[in-house]
Write a protein that holds these residues in place. Structure first.
Motif, short mmCIF file in Angstrom:
data_model
loop_
_atom_site.label_atom_id
_atom_site.label_comp_id
_atom_site.label_asym_id
_atom_site.label_seq_id
_atom_site.Cartn_x
_atom_site.Cartn_y
_atom_site.Cartn_z
N GLY A 171 0.81 -1.20 0.00
CA GLY A 171 0.00 0.00 0.00
C GLY A 171 0.85 1.25 0.00
N CYS A 172 0.29 2.31 -0.58
CA CYS A 172 0.95 3.60 -0.65
C CYS A 172 -0.01 4.68 -0.19
CB CYS A 172 1.37 3.94 -2.08
SG CYS A 172 2.59 2.82 -2.79
N LEU A 173 0.52 5.69 0.44
CA LEU A 173 -0.23 6.89 0.77
C LEU A 173 -0.11 7.80 -0.44
CD1 LEU A 173 -1.73 8.22 3.13
CD2 LEU A 173 0.45 9.12 3.89
N GLN B 112 2.15 9.81 -5.12
CA GLN B 112 2.87 9.51 -3.89
C GLN B 112 3.67 10.76 -3.54
OE1 GLN B 112 5.56 6.26 -4.42
NE2 GLN B 112 4.00 4.91 -5.26
N PRO B 113 3.80 11.06 -2.23
CA PRO B 113 4.73 12.14 -1.90
C PRO B 113 6.15 11.64 -2.13
CG PRO B 113 3.83 11.15 0.08
CD PRO B 113 3.14 10.50 -1.08
N ALA B 114 7.08 12.55 -2.30
CA ALA B 114 8.49 12.15 -2.43
C ALA B 114 9.18 12.45 -1.12
CB ALA B 114 9.15 12.91 -3.58
N PRO B 115 9.94 11.56 -0.53
CA PRO B 115 10.18 10.19 -0.99
C PRO B 115 8.92 9.33 -0.88
CG PRO B 115 11.17 10.52 1.16
CD PRO B 115 10.61 11.85 0.73
N ALA B 116 8.92 8.22 -1.57
CA ALA B 116 7.74 7.34 -1.67
C ALA B 116 7.22 6.95 -0.29
CB ALA B 116 8.09 6.10 -2.47
N SER B 117 5.91 6.84 -0.19
CA SER B 117 5.25 6.51 1.07
C SER B 117 4.57 5.15 0.96
CB SER B 117 4.22 7.59 1.39
OG SER B 117 3.31 7.70 0.30
N CYS B 118 5.36 4.13 0.69
CA CYS B 118 4.79 2.80 0.42
C CYS B 118 5.45 1.73 1.30
CB CYS B 118 5.03 2.41 -1.03
SG CYS B 118 4.32 3.55 -2.22
N LEU B 119 4.69 0.68 1.53
CA LEU B 119 5.21 -0.53 2.15
C LEU B 119 4.72 -1.69 1.31
CD1 LEU B 119 6.62 -1.90 4.66
CD2 LEU B 119 4.28 -2.31 5.45
N GLY C 209 -4.58 -10.76 8.43
CA GLY C 209 -5.08 -10.11 9.63
C GLY C 209 -4.19 -9.01 10.17
N GLU C 210 -3.01 -8.86 9.64
CA GLU C 210 -2.06 -7.84 10.12
C GLU C 210 -2.39 -6.48 9.51
OE1 GLU C 210 1.72 -7.22 12.21
OE2 GLU C 210 0.70 -9.12 11.91
N VAL C 211 -2.31 -5.42 10.33
CA VAL C 211 -2.46 -4.04 9.87
C VAL C 211 -1.05 -3.47 9.71
CG1 VAL C 211 -3.31 -1.74 10.43
CG2 VAL C 211 -4.69 -3.74 10.98
N TYR C 212 -0.81 -2.87 8.55
CA TYR C 212 0.51 -2.31 8.23
C TYR C 212 0.41 -0.80 8.02
CZ TYR C 212 1.77 -7.15 7.19
OH TYR C 212 2.01 -8.51 7.27
N ARG C 213 1.46 -0.08 8.38
CA ARG C 213 1.59 1.34 8.05
C ARG C 213 2.27 1.44 6.70
NH1 ARG C 213 3.33 5.48 12.78
NH2 ARG C 213 1.29 5.58 13.74
N THR C 214 1.82 2.40 5.88
CA THR C 214 2.45 2.58 4.56
C THR C 214 3.89 3.07 4.71
OG1 THR C 214 1.51 4.79 4.40
CG2 THR C 214 0.31 3.00 3.32
N VAL D 203 -5.31 5.97 0.88
CA VAL D 203 -4.39 4.84 0.79
C VAL D 203 -4.76 4.06 -0.47
CG1 VAL D 203 -3.58 2.71 1.87
CG2 VAL D 203 -4.06 4.73 3.28
N LEU D 204 -3.78 3.78 -1.29
CA LEU D 204 -3.96 2.97 -2.49
C LEU D 204 -3.22 1.66 -2.28
CD1 LEU D 204 -4.88 2.71 -5.49
CD2 LEU D 204 -2.66 3.67 -6.11
N THR D 205 -3.94 0.54 -2.38
CA THR D 205 -3.28 -0.76 -2.22
C THR D 205 -3.23 -1.49 -3.55
OG1 THR D 205 -5.35 -1.91 -1.63
CG2 THR D 205 -4.02 -1.01 0.19
N CYS D 206 -2.29 -2.40 -3.63
CA CYS D 206 -2.14 -3.24 -4.81
C CYS D 206 -1.95 -4.68 -4.34
CB CYS D 206 -0.94 -2.80 -5.63
SG CYS D 206 -0.78 -3.70 -7.20
N THR D 207 -2.74 -5.58 -4.90
CA THR D 207 -2.62 -7.01 -4.63
C THR D 207 -2.07 -7.66 -5.89
OG1 THR D 207 -4.54 -6.93 -3.15
CG2 THR D 207 -3.87 -9.10 -3.97
N ASN D 208 -0.97 -8.40 -5.76
CA ASN D 208 -0.41 -9.11 -6.91
C ASN D 208 -1.31 -10.28 -7.29
OD1 ASN D 208 2.16 -7.87 -7.58
ND2 ASN D 208 2.87 -8.56 -5.59
N ILE D 209 -1.76 -10.29 -8.54
CA ILE D 209 -2.47 -11.45 -9.08
C ILE D 209 -1.42 -12.38 -9.70
CG2 ILE D 209 -4.26 -12.24 -10.68
CD1 ILE D 209 -5.25 -10.46 -8.29
N ALA D 210 -0.43 -11.78 -10.36
CA ALA D 210 0.75 -12.49 -10.83
C ALA D 210 1.93 -11.90 -10.07
CB ALA D 210 0.93 -12.30 -12.34
N GLN D 211 2.85 -12.71 -9.63
CA GLN D 211 3.95 -12.28 -8.78
C GLN D 211 4.71 -11.09 -9.36
OE1 GLN D 211 4.86 -12.06 -5.54
NE2 GLN D 211 4.61 -14.27 -5.48
N GLY D 212 4.92 -10.05 -8.55
CA GLY D 212 5.72 -8.90 -8.93
C GLY D 212 5.04 -7.85 -9.78
#
Length: 181
Positions: free
Chosen positions: A56-58, A108-115, A126-131, A150-159
């Motif tokens: 996810g990214c802010l 995204q703000p610079a520097p990137a705000s993603c995890l 079940g885990e909550v993560y900070r971006t 918050v914008l999230t991305c789920t991999n359907i194909a790896q990477g």
């Protein structure tokens, strides 16, 4: 009583057999001293993937949103203090990059705000993560009113979340509720 029990069995079997995973955005959280943080959760869902990577990214948007038809436009027209740009629908996105409604640029703000979860450190159900650590609610060079989500991305194909050329069937974006400062 029999129908309720029967329905309960169907639900129980469905949860075990039909579950997939999604990276789900949560609300932007304001903190002290004009800072904010974005969070997301890795959840079991009916739609999703068997993979446990994504992230996810802010992201932010200035007061006067730019209408767009693709990410390249947002990249070429990013404001000062902005990093990578996305062209997103105002509504919560679904499979692929778009939901319904007009599309607008978000950055995204610079520097990137993603995890991001990786093969080495996958996301845990079940885990909550900070971006990222907290960022300023008003990025340098932005206009007075700034909207965040918050914008999230789920991999359907790896990477594929990290691949700017990936197709809609290879990743899934979800956009959380909009927060204004």
């Amino acid at each position: 009583m029999r129908q309720v029990l029967h329905a309960g069995l169907i639900v129980a079997v469905g949860v075990m057999v039909g579950c997939k995973f999604q990276v789900v955005p949560r609300a932007v959280e304001p903190l002290a001293q004009g800072k904010i943080v974005g969070t997301f959760k890795f959840e079991r869902r009916w739609q999703g993937t068997d993979l446990n990577t994504g992230g996810g990214c802010l992201v932010f948007q200035n007061a006067a949103p730019l209408t767009c038809d693709g990410g390249a436009f947002c990249q070429a027209n990013k404001p000062a203090g902005a990093g990578y740009g996305y062209c997103l629908s105002k509504s919560v996105s679904v499979w692929g990059a778009q939901g319904k409604g007009p599309q607008q640029c978000w950055w995204q703000p610079a520097p990137a705000s993603c995890l991001r979860g990786t093969l080495v450190e996958p996301l845990k159900v079940g885990e909550v993560y900070r971006t990222t650590p907290a960022v300023a609610a008003k990025p340098p060079g932005s206009k007075p009113v700034v909207r965040w989500r918050v914008l999230t991305c789920t991999n359907i194909a790896q990477g594929k979340c990290a691949d700017p050329n990936a197709g809609d069937g290879e990743r899934m974006y979800l956009a959380g509720p909009i927060w204004s400062n």
